[in-house]
Design an enzyme around this catalytic site. Structure first.
Site, short mmCIF file in Angstrom:
data_model
loop_
_atom_site.label_atom_id
_atom_site.label_comp_id
_atom_site.label_asym_id
_atom_site.label_seq_id
_atom_site.Cartn_x
_atom_site.Cartn_y
_atom_site.Cartn_z
CE LYS A 280 -3.67 -1.94 2.98
NZ LYS A 280 -4.87 -1.75 2.15
NE ARG A 354 -10.93 -9.97 -1.77
CZ ARG A 354 -11.19 -9.00 -2.64
NH1 ARG A 354 -11.47 -9.29 -3.91
NH2 ARG A 354 -11.18 -7.73 -2.27
#
Length: 506
Positions: A280, A354
């Site tokens: 990120k 996920r």
């Protein structure tokens, strides 16, 4: 499954909230009058006469200087003589639960550093609104810091309430405090900095809470995760020197039998998310200590079920890892084999939530076989694009009744949900010739993430809560303070402690 005993009290110290029958003749030096659109409570006027204070005139003066009964508005007025030193007027808006929750939070903020507040509310206030008021007092009292200098004023110690009648509303206040406490706990877990908080820390905290709330607990370490085939959790955590954990908490009500409804919650517990090798930017990495909000909310919810007398069996699963880049980190193009055997081709290591949730869902389907399955996570930034910030969380569901029950609980708890679509046509966006699916793709990001998880739900009634849009407040406002909101804990607790959480689910 062994039950653990904690050695200390792991709950926050909340204000003592009590119901005082009759008019407040004696009490604290600060009286709080809750003023709705209908004006002053009758009990307040009568109490004011006994004190020699014309509250109608006081309200008139304060309104002339800008006070209105808008929910959460406040105006303090000092009294120069007598037992009571000051009166605080607090707006309650239309008297709805949401407005009373705001009012309770405003009172808690005003009361910092004080020993006691005596609060007068309107006669006939409904249970839901009074409970919301208590939730607001708990949430407005929230503090978290690691300061050694100027730590600020502590929360008010006691708040006594009355409506001037002989009615006893203690049970309603107690329920509100417990639900408010779940929000506090989830917020505290999310706010704890990640140099303190790792998967083992989260597991230890869950074990402590289980010990004092009558839950069974089991924790998988990295060796057991490998032995049992939790490939998603292991992959996400393998880049960190602090290994992953899978946490299971079980609540069984007294008198449960084979016909007792059974729900499983699955929470994302990423204790820090750098994005892994798909790193990120710095700005996006700030606040990623709260990427375990879903898991923290599951822990907080589970801690309240016995105290609130939930009538169903509930298992909470927390899938916890730290997503770090290193020479041992998982890579784009790796293929992961999840619990139960389904495979995923990794395209973005920053779509890690996920992957861990998939293991938890697959475990629930293969080993637990509940009547309904709900996962909760701060999963995608895309849900913020869809729903904005601090208005709605995203709700995806395969069962209409489950969706309605969750949405109703969200409305009652003040954590509203907006149902999103699950169109099968978008499944092609996560297809690959290499594995059963990919973990990231172009397109509607929150929807494709939900479709990825749907494949692990085993055809059970399933709901996915993507709460990134309500997980962080940008300011101190109403029942929220700057930073993590603990999103989902009050919603889930409210839902699971209704008379029939599985009503209509097929």
């Amino acid at each position: 499954m062994a039950r653990r005993t904690a050695a200390r009290n792991v709950f926050p110290t909340l204000p003592a909230l009590t119901w005082q029958p009759g008019l407040p003749v004696h009490g604290s030096h600060t009286w709080v009058i809750v003023v709705g659109e209908a004006g002053l409570p009758a009990a307040a006027k009568e109490a004011g006469k006994r004190l020699g204070v014309d509250l109608d005139r006081l309200l008139e003066v304060q309104q002339s200087t800008g006070f209105s009964p808008t929910a959460g508005a406040t105006a303090a007025y000092p009294l120069l003589a007598g037992e009571v030193a000051e009166v605080l007027l607090v707006g309650a808006g239309d008297g709805s639960p949401a407005d009373l929750r705001h009012a309770g939070a405003a009172i808690a903020r005003f009361g910092r550093g004080k020993d006691e507040l005596t609060t007068v509310v309107a006669e006939g206030i409904e249970d839901g609104a009074l409970q919301a008021f208590a939730e607001g007092v708990a949430l407005g009292s929230f503090t978290f810091h690691r300061k050694t200098v100027d730590p600020g004023k502590p929360a008010v110690e006691r708040v006594s309430l009355t409506d001037g009648t002989s009615n006893d509303r203690t049970a309603v206040l107690d329920r509100g405090l417990v639900i408010g406490r779940t929000g506090w706990l989830a917020r505290e877990l999310a706010t704890t900095p990640s140099n303190e908080k790792d998967p083992a820390w989260l597991a230890a905290r869950a074990t402590e809470l289980a010990g004092v709330t009558g839950l069974d607990v089991r924790v998988w370490d990295e060796k057991q995760l490998a032995a049992d085939g939790f490939g998603g959790i292991l992959a996400v955590g393998q880049g960190s020197t602090r290994p992953p954990r899978f946490i299971r908490l079980d609540y069984v009500p007294e008198g449960a039998n084979k016909n007792t409804p059974y729900i499983v919650l699955v929470g994302k517990g990423i204790t820090y998310d750098t994005g892994g090798l798909s790193l990120k930017p710095r700005e996006s990495m700030v606040s990623m200590k709260r990427d375990m909000t879903g898991g923290g909310s599951v822990i907080a919810t589970m801690s309240a079920l016995r105290e609130l007398g939930a009538k169903i069996k509930v298992t909470g699963l927390i899938c916890s890892a730290e997503n770090m880049p290193s020479g041992t980190a998982y890579r784009p193009d790796d293929v992961i084999r999840h619990y139960g055997g389904r495979t995923t081709e990794v395209k973005n290591t920053d779509a890690e939530g996920r992957l861990v949730l998939a293991d938890g869902l697959a475990y629930a389907v293969n080993e637990l076989k509940p009547d309904a399955l709900v996962d909760i996570a701060t999963l995608t930034g895309a849900i913020k694009v869809s729903l904005g910030s601090m208005l709605y969380g995203g709700l995806f569901a395969t069962d209409d009744a489950l969706a309605d029950n969750l949405a109703g609980a969200g409305d009652a708890a003040g954590e509203r949900l907006w149902r999103m679509p699950l169109p099968d046509v978008y499944t092609d966006l996560i297809s690959t010739p290499i594995a059963d699916s990919v973990n990231s793709s172009k397109g509607p990001g929150s929807i494709t993430a939900a479709l990825f998880l749907k494949a692990f739900s085993g055809g059970l009634p399933w709901a996915h809560l993507d709460l990134s849009s309500i997980a962080e407040s940008q300011r101190d406002e109403y029942e929220y303070s700057l930073g993590a909101t603990g999103a989902g804990a009050r919603l889930l607790t409210t839902w699971l402690t209704t008379d029939n959480p599985t009503a209509g689910i097929s």
